[in-house]
Design an enzyme around this catalytic site. Structure first.
Site, mmCIF file in Angstrom:
data_model
loop_
_atom_site.group_PDB
_atom_site.id
_atom_site.type_symbol
_atom_site.label_atom_id
_atom_site.label_comp_id
_atom_site.label_asym_id
_atom_site.label_seq_id
_atom_site.Cartn_x
_atom_site.Cartn_y
_atom_site.Cartn_z
ATOM 1 N N TYR A 91 52.870 36.575 41.238
ATOM 2 C CA TYR A 91 53.262 37.761 42.012
ATOM 3 C C TYR A 91 52.245 38.885 41.794
ATOM 4 C CZ TYR A 91 56.315 41.516 43.757
ATOM 5 O OH TYR A 91 56.847 42.582 44.450
ATOM 6 N N ALA A 142 49.146 38.535 40.941
ATOM 7 C CA ALA A 142 47.898 38.150 41.618
ATOM 8 C C ALA A 142 47.974 38.505 43.102
ATOM 9 C CB ALA A 142 47.649 36.655 41.442
ATOM 10 N N LYS A 168 49.893 40.750 44.573
ATOM 11 C CA LYS A 168 49.969 42.194 44.823
ATOM 12 C C LYS A 168 48.646 42.894 44.462
ATOM 13 C CE LYS A 168 54.224 42.430 46.479
ATOM 14 N NZ LYS A 168 54.480 42.777 47.893
HETATM 15 N N1 LIG Z 1 62.864 44.186 44.662
HETATM 16 C C1 LIG Z 1 61.924 44.682 43.849
HETATM 17 O O1 LIG Z 1 62.157 44.923 42.634
HETATM 18 C C2 LIG Z 1 60.552 45.015 44.405
HETATM 19 C C3 LIG Z 1 59.682 45.797 43.613
HETATM 20 C C4 LIG Z 1 58.414 46.101 44.098
HETATM 21 C C5 LIG Z 1 58.018 45.634 45.352
HETATM 22 N N2 LIG Z 1 58.877 44.888 46.094
HETATM 23 C C6 LIG Z 1 58.404 44.381 47.403
HETATM 24 O O2 LIG Z 1 59.252 44.865 48.430
HETATM 25 C C7 LIG Z 1 59.216 43.954 49.537
HETATM 26 C C8 LIG Z 1 60.637 43.680 49.994
HETATM 27 O O3 LIG Z 1 61.376 43.056 48.950
HETATM 28 P P1 LIG Z 1 62.933 43.257 48.719
HETATM 29 O O4 LIG Z 1 63.119 43.817 47.372
HETATM 30 O O5 LIG Z 1 63.546 43.959 49.862
HETATM 31 O O6 LIG Z 1 63.403 41.717 48.635
HETATM 32 P P2 LIG Z 1 64.394 40.852 49.528
HETATM 33 O O7 LIG Z 1 65.716 41.520 49.680
HETATM 34 O O8 LIG Z 1 64.366 39.492 48.916
HETATM 35 O O9 LIG Z 1 63.689 40.831 50.967
HETATM 36 C C9 LIG Z 1 62.546 40.039 51.225
HETATM 37 C C10 LIG Z 1 62.416 39.843 52.731
HETATM 38 O O10 LIG Z 1 61.258 39.028 52.966
HETATM 39 C C11 LIG Z 1 61.631 37.993 53.885
HETATM 40 N N3 LIG Z 1 60.790 36.811 53.717
HETATM 41 C C12 LIG Z 1 60.513 36.134 52.569
HETATM 42 N N4 LIG Z 1 59.735 35.066 52.840
HETATM 43 C C13 LIG Z 1 59.515 35.083 54.181
HETATM 44 C C14 LIG Z 1 58.791 34.235 55.058
HETATM 45 N N5 LIG Z 1 58.125 33.146 54.631
HETATM 46 N N6 LIG Z 1 58.781 34.534 56.378
HETATM 47 C C15 LIG Z 1 59.458 35.618 56.847
HETATM 48 N N7 LIG Z 1 60.158 36.452 56.061
HETATM 49 C C16 LIG Z 1 60.188 36.186 54.749
HETATM 50 C C17 LIG Z 1 63.094 37.712 53.552
HETATM 51 O O11 LIG Z 1 63.750 37.114 54.662
HETATM 52 P P3 LIG Z 1 64.242 35.581 54.731
HETATM 53 O O12 LIG Z 1 64.684 35.169 53.367
HETATM 54 O O13 LIG Z 1 65.352 35.645 55.735
HETATM 55 O O14 LIG Z 1 63.060 34.835 55.230
HETATM 56 C C18 LIG Z 1 63.617 39.130 53.325
HETATM 57 O O15 LIG Z 1 63.964 39.720 54.556
HETATM 58 C C19 LIG Z 1 58.457 42.714 49.034
HETATM 59 O O16 LIG Z 1 57.134 42.750 49.501
HETATM 60 C C20 LIG Z 1 58.471 42.874 47.526
HETATM 61 O O17 LIG Z 1 57.361 42.257 46.909
HETATM 62 C C21 LIG Z 1 60.135 44.572 45.663
#
Ligand SMILES: NC(=O)c1ccc[n+]([C@@H]2O[C@H](COP(=O)([O-])OP(=O)(O)OC[C@H]3O[C@@H](n4cnc5c(N)ncnc54)[C@H](OP(=O)(O)O)[C@@H]3O)[C@@H](O)[C@H]2O)c1
Length: 285
Positions: free
Chosen positions: A180, A182, A184
């Site tokens: 992850y 890598a 980001k």
């Molecule tokens: N949660 C944290 O602690 C955190 C911290 C820092 C950064 N982030 C970043 O924030 C962003 C959103 O994450 P989140 O926390 O909201 O997580 P989340 O609730 O798991 O949402 C991730 C989204 O990405 C979609 N997704 C995953 N693989 C996909 C694929 N192959 N094709 C299309 N859609 C896909 C999922 O939809 P489906 O499953 O329906 O495909 C879901 O809508 C990510 O980039 C994550 O790295 C999160």
């Protein structure tokens, strides 16, 4: 240092009280903007979609879970301004569908938000090569290739912006999340390059880096150690993170670390890297 770049914009000038020199740069109005947003079926993306629709934007969203995207449509009152294109971002034809839908239905693209992401927790040595490939594929390559398709449209857009949802882990590597980190870190370098490449075309490139966010991210991990815990101390709600992302886009903040804890980690890591190593080994494993 990266942390001092937060909220930096080339239009700002030093020495003025506002920080903007003689003229204050107006906030970007998102009403009427045409948006492509990835990963809207849960978490941060869900709230980004609802907030953008509430502000009067037109949004094409994706995610693999079609039923979730239907729920999202219902939650915005079946607004014609939200178009769901379910699919897997790792597939080129789905990426092309997203762009083509925005062009056909809205006439172009003013804002692309690369938000979709996945992760895993556990030792790199013991993980499969597929885990590395899969995470890089979704978190980096899919975003980069979708952007490549969107750039010609963004260049013709109205106050155009590319917004990449990165992470504090794009600034600091931690144990157990090597793939992850890598992905980001790759996103951060690519974002910085693209920002300069697109400067003369008027496309702003905004990077936002949340810390731990309460979403489905940790329940959707593609692999996890049984001992792994999803840290919730100091975590932020997905709704709050989405608000901060919209604020960064509106106020033209180019690089934002979204939580005080994230800012502290990045600062400490740059000032005292060995101390940070010790703290991470003690508290993050
Ligand atoms: N949660 C944290 O602690 C955190 C911290 C820092 C950064 N982030 C970043 O924030 C962003 C959103 O994450 P989140 O926390 O909201 O997580 P989340 O609730 O798991 O949402 C991730 C989204 O990405 C979609 N997704 C995953 N693989 C996909 C694929 N192959 N094709 C299309 N859609 C896909 C999922 O939809 P489906 O499953 O329906 O495909 C879901 O809508 C990510 O980039 C994550 O790295 C999160």
């Amino acid at each position: 240092m990266a942390i001092f770049l937060e909220n930096f914009h080339p239009a700002k000038k030093h020495g003025s009280k506002s920080g903007y020199g003689e003229h204050v740069v107006a906030s970007r109005n998102l009403c009427g903007k045409r948006v492509v947003l990835t990963g809207a079926s849960s978490g941060i993306g869900w709230y980004l979609a609802t907030q953008l629709i509430g502000m009067g934007a037109s949004v094409v969203v994706d995610g693999r879970r079609e039923e979730r995207l239907q729920q999202l449509r219902l939650s915005v009152g079946n607004s014609k301004k939200l178009i769901a294109v379910p699919g897997d971002l790792c597939e080129g034809h789905h990426r092309a569908d997203l762009i083509n839908t925005a062009v056909k239905q809205f006439g172009g693209i003013d804002l692309l938000i690369n938000n979709a992401g996945i992760g895993a927790i556990g030792s790199f040595e013991q993980a499969s090569p597929e885990r590395l490939r899969q995470i890089l594929e979704v978190d980096f390559f899919a975003a980069a290739e979708l952007t490549r398709l969107a750039i010609p449209q963004l260049k013709k857009g109205n106050e155009p912006v590319l917004c990449n949802v990165n992470s504090v882990l794009g600034y600091r590597g931690v144990p157990g999340k090597s793939e992850y980190c890598a992905a980001k870190f790759a996103m951060r370098g690519w974002t910085e390059s693209l920002r300069l490449e697109l400067r003369s075309s008027g496309v702003d490139v905004v990077a936002v880096s949340p810390s731990t966010t309460r979403s489905e991210f940790f329940s959707s991990l593609i692999q996890t150690d049984s001992s792994a815990q999803s840290a919730s101390l100091g975590s932020q709600s997905a709704e709050k993170v989405a608000k901060s992302i919209i604020k960064a886009i509106r106020r033209r903040h180019l690089d934002s670390i979204l939580s005080p804890g994230g800012k502290a980690l990045v600062w400490l890591s740059q000032m005292l890297p060995r101390v940070t190593d010790s703290l991470l080994l003690r508290y993050a494993t």
